[in-house]
Write a protein that holds these residues in place. Structure first.
Motif, PDB file in Angstrom:
ATOM      1  N   LEU A  22      -8.345   1.459  -1.218  1.00  0.00           N
ATOM      2  CA  LEU A  22      -6.917   1.147  -1.294  1.00  0.00           C
ATOM      3  C   LEU A  22      -6.139   2.310  -0.702  1.00  0.00           C
ATOM      4  CD1 LEU A  22      -4.486  -0.533  -2.541  1.00  0.00           C
ATOM      5  CD2 LEU A  22      -4.764   0.894  -4.589  1.00  0.00           C
ATOM      6  N   GLU A  23      -5.217   2.005   0.213  1.00  0.00           N
ATOM      7  CA  GLU A  23      -4.276   3.047   0.640  1.00  0.00           C
ATOM      8  C   GLU A  23      -2.904   2.706   0.083  1.00  0.00           C
ATOM      9  OE1 GLU A  23      -3.518   3.960   4.831  1.00  0.00           O
ATOM     10  OE2 GLU A  23      -1.974   5.393   4.182  1.00  0.00           O
ATOM     11  N   VAL A  24      -2.328   3.662  -0.631  1.00  0.00           N
ATOM     12  CA  VAL A  24      -0.992   3.452  -1.210  1.00  0.00           C
ATOM     13  C   VAL A  24       0.046   4.121  -0.299  1.00  0.00           C
ATOM     14  CG1 VAL A  24       0.490   3.802  -3.211  1.00  0.00           C
ATOM     15  CG2 VAL A  24      -1.973   3.419  -3.532  1.00  0.00           C
ATOM     16  N   GLY A  25       0.945   3.309   0.236  1.00  0.00           N
ATOM     17  CA  GLY A  25       1.993   3.836   1.124  1.00  0.00           C
ATOM     18  C   GLY A  25       1.452   4.028   2.522  1.00  0.00           C
ATOM     19  N   THR A  75       3.980  -4.471  -1.216  1.00  0.00           N
ATOM     20  CA  THR A  75       4.149  -4.389  -2.674  1.00  0.00           C
ATOM     21  C   THR A  75       4.318  -2.934  -3.109  1.00  0.00           C
ATOM     22  OG1 THR A  75       3.214  -4.964  -4.833  1.00  0.00           O
ATOM     23  CG2 THR A  75       1.648  -4.298  -3.177  1.00  0.00           C
ATOM     24  N   ASP A  76       4.899  -2.780  -4.258  1.00  0.00           N
ATOM     25  CA  ASP A  76       5.000  -1.457  -4.873  1.00  0.00           C
ATOM     26  C   ASP A  76       3.691  -1.242  -5.637  1.00  0.00           C
ATOM     27  OD1 ASP A  76       7.623   0.377  -6.107  1.00  0.00           O
ATOM     28  OD2 ASP A  76       5.665   0.496  -7.090  1.00  0.00           O
ATOM     29  N   ILE A  77       3.192  -0.030  -5.677  1.00  0.00           N
ATOM     30  CA  ILE A  77       1.936   0.247  -6.387  1.00  0.00           C
ATOM     31  C   ILE A  77       2.051  -0.166  -7.861  1.00  0.00           C
ATOM     32  CG2 ILE A  77       2.576   2.703  -6.619  1.00  0.00           C
ATOM     33  CD1 ILE A  77      -0.999   1.305  -6.567  1.00  0.00           C
ATOM     34  N   ALA A  92      -1.495   4.698   9.769  1.00  0.00           N
ATOM     35  CA  ALA A  92      -2.231   5.784  10.418  1.00  0.00           C
ATOM     36  C   ALA A  92      -3.531   6.173   9.694  1.00  0.00           C
ATOM     37  CB  ALA A  92      -1.321   7.007  10.544  1.00  0.00           C
ATOM     38  N   ILE A  93      -3.466   6.383   8.368  1.00  0.00           N
ATOM     39  CA  ILE A  93      -4.642   6.908   7.669  1.00  0.00           C
ATOM     40  C   ILE A  93      -5.785   5.894   7.687  1.00  0.00           C
ATOM     41  CG2 ILE A  93      -5.555   7.716   5.442  1.00  0.00           C
ATOM     42  CD1 ILE A  93      -2.760   8.819   4.807  1.00  0.00           C
ATOM     43  N   SER A  94      -5.509   4.681   7.222  1.00  0.00           N
ATOM     44  CA  SER A  94      -6.585   3.675   7.144  1.00  0.00           C
ATOM     45  C   SER A  94      -7.162   3.380   8.521  1.00  0.00           C
ATOM     46  CB  SER A  94      -6.057   2.389   6.528  1.00  0.00           C
ATOM     47  OG  SER A  94      -5.611   2.646   5.231  1.00  0.00           O
ATOM     48  N   ASP A 115       2.445  -1.077   0.969  1.00  0.00           N
ATOM     49  CA  ASP A 115       3.652  -0.257   1.120  1.00  0.00           C
ATOM     50  C   ASP A 115       4.822  -1.049   0.536  1.00  0.00           C
ATOM     51  OD1 ASP A 115       4.230   2.359   3.219  1.00  0.00           O
ATOM     52  OD2 ASP A 115       5.953   1.311   2.345  1.00  0.00           O
ATOM     53  N   CYS A 116       5.727  -0.324  -0.123  1.00  0.00           N
ATOM     54  CA  CYS A 116       6.874  -1.005  -0.729  1.00  0.00           C
ATOM     55  C   CYS A 116       7.964  -1.253   0.301  1.00  0.00           C
ATOM     56  CB  CYS A 116       7.404  -0.183  -1.908  1.00  0.00           C
ATOM     57  SG  CYS A 116       8.033   1.404  -1.398  1.00  0.00           S
ATOM     58  N   ASN A 117       7.756  -0.778   1.523  1.00  0.00           N
ATOM     59  CA  ASN A 117       8.739  -0.970   2.583  1.00  0.00           C
ATOM     60  C   ASN A 117       8.216  -2.013   3.572  1.00  0.00           C
ATOM     61  OD1 ASN A 117      10.494  -0.738   4.727  1.00  0.00           O
ATOM     62  ND2 ASN A 117      10.443   1.508   4.794  1.00  0.00           N
ATOM     63  N   ASP A 165       6.618  11.235  -8.797  1.00  0.00           N
ATOM     64  CA  ASP A 165       6.839   9.862  -9.298  1.00  0.00           C
ATOM     65  C   ASP A 165       5.743   8.897  -8.824  1.00  0.00           C
ATOM     66  OD1 ASP A 165       9.104  10.644 -10.555  1.00  0.00           O
ATOM     67  OD2 ASP A 165      10.491   9.362  -9.417  1.00  0.00           O
ATOM     68  N   VAL A 166       5.466   8.898  -7.521  1.00  0.00           N
ATOM     69  CA  VAL A 166       4.508   7.915  -7.002  1.00  0.00           C
ATOM     70  C   VAL A 166       3.075   8.316  -7.378  1.00  0.00           C
ATOM     71  CG1 VAL A 166       3.691   6.697  -4.938  1.00  0.00           C
ATOM     72  CG2 VAL A 166       6.115   7.201  -5.193  1.00  0.00           C
ATOM     73  N   VAL A 167       2.810   9.607  -7.489  1.00  0.00           N
ATOM     74  CA  VAL A 167       1.476  10.042  -7.950  1.00  0.00           C
ATOM     75  C   VAL A 167       1.236   9.504  -9.368  1.00  0.00           C
ATOM     76  CG1 VAL A 167       0.053  12.045  -8.583  1.00  0.00           C
ATOM     77  CG2 VAL A 167       1.392  12.077  -6.462  1.00  0.00           C
ATOM     78  N   SER A 224      -3.896   8.335  -0.609  1.00  0.00           N
ATOM     79  CA  SER A 224      -2.447   8.225  -0.442  1.00  0.00           C
ATOM     80  C   SER A 224      -1.841   9.540   0.029  1.00  0.00           C
ATOM     81  CB  SER A 224      -1.775   7.819  -1.760  1.00  0.00           C
ATOM     82  OG  SER A 224      -0.385   7.616  -1.539  1.00  0.00           O
ATOM     83  N   ASN A 225      -0.896   9.380   0.948  1.00  0.00           N
ATOM     84  CA  ASN A 225       0.014  10.472   1.286  1.00  0.00           C
ATOM     85  C   ASN A 225       1.368   9.963   0.800  1.00  0.00           C
ATOM     86  OD1 ASN A 225       1.572  12.474   2.461  1.00  0.00           O
ATOM     87  ND2 ASN A 225       1.451  11.594   4.524  1.00  0.00           N
ATOM     88  N   PRO A 226       1.630  10.124  -0.502  1.00  0.00           N
ATOM     89  CA  PRO A 226       2.829   9.489  -1.080  1.00  0.00           C
ATOM     90  C   PRO A 226       4.083  10.280  -0.736  1.00  0.00           C
ATOM     91  CG  PRO A 226       1.763  10.854  -2.707  1.00  0.00           C
ATOM     92  CD  PRO A 226       0.922  10.956  -1.468  1.00  0.00           C
TER      93      PRO A 226
HETATM   94  C1  LIG Z   1       4.820   9.906   3.310  1.00  0.00           C
HETATM   95  S1  LIG Z   1       4.776   8.203   3.765  1.00  0.00           S
HETATM   96  C2  LIG Z   1       3.080   8.091   4.310  1.00  0.00           C
HETATM   97  C3  LIG Z   1       2.847   7.062   5.370  1.00  0.00           C
HETATM   98  C4  LIG Z   1       1.451   7.099   5.993  1.00  0.00           C
HETATM   99  N1  LIG Z   1       0.430   6.906   4.997  1.00  0.00           N
HETATM  100  C5  LIG Z   1       1.232   8.417   6.694  1.00  0.00           C
HETATM  101  O1  LIG Z   1       0.595   9.315   6.148  1.00  0.00           O
HETATM  102  O2  LIG Z   1       1.736   8.552   7.817  1.00  0.00           O
HETATM  103  C6  LIG Z   1       4.757   7.408   2.187  1.00  0.00           C
HETATM  104  C7  LIG Z   1       4.793   5.884   2.249  1.00  0.00           C
HETATM  105  O3  LIG Z   1       4.718   5.405   0.897  1.00  0.00           O
HETATM  106  C8  LIG Z   1       5.566   4.278   0.751  1.00  0.00           C
HETATM  107  N2  LIG Z   1       5.893   4.177  -0.692  1.00  0.00           N
HETATM  108  C9  LIG Z   1       6.768   4.909  -1.392  1.00  0.00           C
HETATM  109  N3  LIG Z   1       6.766   4.548  -2.682  1.00  0.00           N
HETATM  110  C10 LIG Z   1       5.862   3.556  -2.808  1.00  0.00           C
HETATM  111  C11 LIG Z   1       5.427   2.746  -3.886  1.00  0.00           C
HETATM  112  N4  LIG Z   1       5.929   2.929  -5.111  1.00  0.00           N
HETATM  113  N5  LIG Z   1       4.493   1.794  -3.661  1.00  0.00           N
HETATM  114  C12 LIG Z   1       4.005   1.600  -2.416  1.00  0.00           C
HETATM  115  N6  LIG Z   1       4.386   2.336  -1.342  1.00  0.00           N
HETATM  116  C13 LIG Z   1       5.297   3.303  -1.524  1.00  0.00           C
HETATM  117  C14 LIG Z   1       6.738   4.579   1.656  1.00  0.00           C
HETATM  118  O4  LIG Z   1       7.444   3.413   2.013  1.00  0.00           O
HETATM  119  C15 LIG Z   1       6.048   5.276   2.840  1.00  0.00           C
HETATM  120  O5  LIG Z   1       5.725   4.362   3.853  1.00  0.00           O
END
Ligand SMILES: C[S@@+](CC[C@H](N)C(=O)[O-])C[C@H]1O[C@@H](n2cnc3c(N)ncnc32)[C@H](O)[C@@H]1O
Length: 312
Positions: free
Chosen positions: A141-144, A201-203, A149-151, A173-175, A251-253, A217-219
């Protein structure tokens, strides 16, 4: 008389335009960027000129290409792109692409532009996958995922491609703009939906019907009080959803750890890129099901990456 003057003037202009070369444009826009305090003035000018001449880097132009007169259209395009840079728009959004871990990915505002240090995270995750001897598919799972890029870099890395381990990435990603861009980048680098799915979706809302072997994740991790210190071109152009991590940046961590209680398999790992103030704090906020394994530094010696596992 007036007509003669304007004709002469126009001819003079045309002649002058003919003399414009890649080198003269590089020099002109480097000077303009420097005097207008645009970050990395020479690199910015070089990337714009190279982009218009269908090269990645200015140094790829041979001496003939650098000195031959540019067409009117090339001049117009260079000047239009350079004017955007004068407005402090990140170069990645101007040339609409960026290289990450050997892949050329599409970039579009306001989706986060992948940073070079995140290439280390790709290596750590790839190595982690290789240490897994299981022959069945590894569900990750990649969050955000941002631009994906990462996956994408993990899936496309030589290490992973030459290994027998089969991996499948769920990227969330929530965006919505990030999810759209991830899907476009999947097509661009030829990764299909059997290997990777991008979901909006939001995590905190992730369904718990699928379990994962690992999470990366790179949150967003910038603490509230540091948001104002960001360079204007980052603050004004990249989504704050990608940058702002709440009061202490965690927060996201916290949300990832919370979700991991139900979606991470026992013995599963979590690799995170974080702010350099976080590796000291994270061991103290771990729910009891988790253990802190290690911290790693970036190339500048800053503590930036952590590995956590879910106890078996
Ligand atoms: C720092 S960026 C990293 C993007 C990519 N992984 C990278 O390293 O280039 C963090 C990403 O997390 C997403 N994000 C922030 N809060 C989130 C949440 N609660 N659930 C899912 N995605 C979230 C943002 O929309 C953003 O695209």
């Amino acid at each position: 008389m007036l007509q003669n003057v304007s004709l002469r003037f126009l001819r003079h202009l045309a002649k002058d335009n003919l003399k414009e070369t890649a080198l003269s444009k590089l020099k002109h826009w480097t000077n303009q960027f420097s005097s207008n305090k645009v970050l990395e003035p020479e690199t910015s000018a070089a990337l714009i000129v190279a982009h218009v001449l269908n090269k990645k880097m200015f140094v790829e132009l041979d001496s003939h290409e650098k000195q031959q007169p540019l067409t009117h259209q090339q001049i117009k395009l260079i000047d239009n792109l350079a004017r955007k840079r004068l407005q402090k728009i990140p170069i990645q959004y101007i040339i609409k692409e960026w290289d990450f871990s050997g892949l050329t990915l599409k970039m579009r505002p306001p989706v986060f532009i992948p940073r070079p240090e995140t290439e280390d995270l790709v290596q750590f995750v790839s190595d982690e996958i290789l240490t897994n001897s299981a022959t069945s598919v590894l569900h990750l799972l990649e969050v955000g995922c941002g631009s994906g890029a990462i996956s994408l870099a993990v899936i496309k890395s030589e290490k992973i491609k030459s290994n027998k381990t089969d991996i499948n990435f769920t990227c969330i990603d929530c965006n919505q703009s990030a999810v759209n861009l991830t899907k476009e980048n999947m097509m661009l680098v030829d990764v299909n939906q059997t290997k990777m799915q991008a979901i909006h979706t939001d995590i905190a809302l992730l369904p718990t019907n699928q379990m994962f072997d690992g999470i990366v994740s790179n949150p967003p991790y910038i603490p509230s009080k540091e948001m104002g210190d960001l360079q204007a071109e980052i603050y004004q152009n990249e989504s704050h959803l990608a940058l702002h991590g709440g009061y202490d940046g965690l927060d996201v961590v916290r949300k990832i750890l919370d979700a991991s209680k139900s979606v991470l398999k026992p013995g599963g790992w979590i690799w995170l890129e974080v702010d350099d103030s976080h590796p000291k704090i994270i061991p103290n906020i771990l729910p009891e099901q988790f253990a802190f394994v290690e911290m790693r530094e970036d190339i500048f010696g800053n503590p930036r990456f952590v590995k956590i596992i879910k106890k078996s």
